[in-house]
Design a protein around this motif. Structure first.
Motif, PDB file in Angstrom:
ATOM      1  N   THR A  22     -29.460  -2.487  86.182  1.00 18.50           N
ATOM      2  CA  THR A  22     -28.167  -2.727  86.820  1.00 18.50           C
ATOM      3  C   THR A  22     -27.723  -4.178  86.682  1.00 18.50           C
ATOM      4  O   THR A  22     -26.558  -4.490  86.898  1.00 18.50           O
ATOM      5  N   VAL A  42     -24.714  -4.733  84.594  1.00 16.78           N
ATOM      6  CA  VAL A  42     -23.466  -4.297  85.226  1.00 16.78           C
ATOM      7  C   VAL A  42     -23.019  -5.296  86.283  1.00 16.78           C
ATOM      8  O   VAL A  42     -21.833  -5.606  86.410  1.00 16.78           O
ATOM      9  N   TYR A  60     -26.305   8.469  89.077  1.00 21.66           N
ATOM     10  CA  TYR A  60     -24.989   8.919  89.542  1.00 21.66           C
ATOM     11  C   TYR A  60     -24.555  10.152  88.764  1.00 21.66           C
ATOM     12  O   TYR A  60     -24.915  10.321  87.596  1.00 21.66           O
ATOM     13  N   VAL A 100     -19.479   8.477  85.851  1.00 24.35           N
ATOM     14  CA  VAL A 100     -19.092   7.071  85.897  1.00 24.35           C
ATOM     15  C   VAL A 100     -18.255   6.771  87.136  1.00 24.35           C
ATOM     16  O   VAL A 100     -18.404   5.710  87.756  1.00 24.35           O
ATOM     17  N   ALA A 128     -20.451   6.224  89.983  1.00 20.08           N
ATOM     18  CA  ALA A 128     -21.159   4.955  89.838  1.00 20.08           C
ATOM     19  C   ALA A 128     -20.266   3.784  90.235  1.00 20.08           C
ATOM     20  O   ALA A 128     -20.709   2.865  90.938  1.00 20.08           O
ATOM     21  N   LEU A 178     -16.099  -2.504  85.109  1.00 18.28           N
ATOM     22  CA  LEU A 178     -17.292  -1.761  85.529  1.00 18.28           C
ATOM     23  C   LEU A 178     -17.510  -0.528  84.654  1.00 18.28           C
ATOM     24  O   LEU A 178     -18.637  -0.240  84.239  1.00 18.28           O
ATOM     25  N   THR A 179     -16.451   0.194  84.391  1.00 19.84           N
ATOM     26  CA  THR A 179     -16.554   1.392  83.554  1.00 19.84           C
ATOM     27  C   THR A 179     -17.106   1.048  82.179  1.00 19.84           C
ATOM     28  O   THR A 179     -17.977   1.751  81.651  1.00 19.84           O
ATOM     29  N   LEU A 188     -20.825   0.218  82.349  1.00 22.99           N
ATOM     30  CA  LEU A 188     -21.677   1.375  82.623  1.00 22.99           C
ATOM     31  C   LEU A 188     -21.856   2.276  81.407  1.00 22.99           C
ATOM     32  O   LEU A 188     -22.767   3.114  81.391  1.00 22.99           O
ATOM     33  N   HIS A 245     -25.218   3.061  79.878  1.00 22.10           N
ATOM     34  CA  HIS A 245     -26.154   3.746  80.770  1.00 22.10           C
ATOM     35  C   HIS A 245     -25.758   5.200  81.024  1.00 22.10           C
ATOM     36  O   HIS A 245     -26.420   5.887  81.810  1.00 22.10           O
ATOM     37  N   GLN A 246     -24.686   5.654  80.354  1.00 23.56           N
ATOM     38  CA  GLN A 246     -24.236   7.031  80.534  1.00 23.56           C
ATOM     39  C   GLN A 246     -24.971   7.944  79.555  1.00 23.56           C
ATOM     40  O   GLN A 246     -25.089   7.650  78.365  1.00 23.56           O
ATOM     41  N   VAL A 301     -25.080   8.944  84.921  1.00 27.09           N
ATOM     42  CA  VAL A 301     -25.395   7.528  84.708  1.00 27.09           C
ATOM     43  C   VAL A 301     -26.772   7.260  85.288  1.00 27.09           C
ATOM     44  O   VAL A 301     -27.064   7.672  86.424  1.00 27.09           O
ATOM     45  N   MET A 332     -29.809   4.136  85.683  1.00 26.33           N
ATOM     46  CA  MET A 332     -30.203   2.744  85.501  1.00 26.33           C
ATOM     47  C   MET A 332     -31.509   2.485  86.252  1.00 26.33           C
ATOM     48  O   MET A 332     -31.514   2.392  87.483  1.00 26.33           O
TER      49      MET A 332
END
Length: 285
Positions: free
Chosen positions: A174, A177, A225, A228, A231, A257-258, A261, A264-265, A271, A273
């Motif tokens: 994380t 992010v 999550y 997205v 998340a 943020l999107t 992320l 990590h999707q 998602v 992490m």
């Protein structure tokens, strides 16, 4: 189902307080983000043998999940948080009469500061927990120090105090992010901007509070999550992106943020992490 997220309005100008629906944010914390730290709660309670003899004071208790887990082990729990919205959700979970709780009647929840939990003649707490991780926001250790200064006089002599923090940045996916918060908040250079965790964050806080370190541990707490959007909502509910929203706006933070992320999707849209969190066990004088 009615959405739990209420769209926040754009900021009128940089530097203004972000317009946040506090009830929606608290609900996002309760429904999405708070459970990410369950492995930390479980590891601490198991190591300390939390049970019927435990009188626990939870600092920054949020919406009460950690308290609920301690109460399920038989502990008498008191929680305090500065957010009335989160405390209201904790009351739904924990107080007698709440649907399906079945918790003990000696549960207390206080909207305010640790000093507000004091009761004349009440026995001292045997365990004080501060599970809200420090080591991410500049100045967060000073805030925790203030809470401990109020809380430790309410504990028994030699009582256990547990502090939590983020693990090494290289062990926390994380981190990449959270760097979004630093980049976007840079124009303001505020004390609430994100920073990488330092190795001795917890020990430094304990020493300044007059506590004696007595052990530590690390726990894997992956952030997972459904998608997205969840998340983004969960991460913003932590407050770590407030400075970024003050410096820019809601739309920009969501966009950045999107994008952060995306690596990590997974193929199914979820998602994931992996992260490591630290905890420190200390004792009151």
């Amino acid at each position: 189902m009615t959405p739990t997220l209420v769209r926040q309005q754009h900021l009128p100008h940089a530097g203004a307080a972000p317009r946040v629906d506090l009830r929606a944010r608290a609900r996002d914390w309760s429904e999405i983000q708070e459970r990410m730290l369950v492995p930390l709660y479980e590891a601490v309670y198991e190591r300390l043998d939390v049970g019927p003899a435990t009188r626990l004071l939870g600092l920054g208790c949020g919406s009460g999940l950690a308290l609920l887990m301690a109460a399920a082990r038989g502990a008498a729990v008191t929680g305090v948080d500065a957010s009335p919205e989160r405390v209201a959700l904790a009351r739904e979970r924990l107080l007698p009469g709440a649907s399906g709780t079945g918790t003990r009647t000696d549960t207390r929840l206080v909207d305010g500061s640790p000093g507000d939990t004091a009761e004349p003649g009440a026995p001292g707490y045997t365990l004080v927990t501060a599970f809200e991780p420090i080591g991410c926001l500049a100045g967060d250790s000073e805030g925790l120090g203030g809470l401990l200064a109020e809380a430790t006089p309410l504990a028994e002599r030699g009582a256990t105090v547990v502090l939590a923090g983020w693990g090494p940045p290289e062990r926390c996916a994380t981190t990449s992010v959270l760097r979004v918060a630093t980049k976007l908040a840079e124009p303001l250079r505020t004390s609430g901007s994100w920073r990488p965790a330092l190795r001795d964050d917890l020990e430094d806080v304990a020493r300044r509070a007059g506590l004696r370190p007595d052990g530590s541990g690390r726990v894997a707490c992956p952030f997972g999550y459904a998608d997205v959007d969840s998340a983004v909502r969960g991460l913003k509910s932590t407050g770590l992106f407030d400075a970024a929203m003050r410096a820019t706006d809601q739309v920009q933070v969501d966009k950045e943020l999107t994008e952060a992320l995306h690596p990590h999707q997974r193929r199914d849209g979820t998602v994931w992490m992996p992260n490591v969190f630290r905890y420190l066990i200390a004792r009151t004088p």
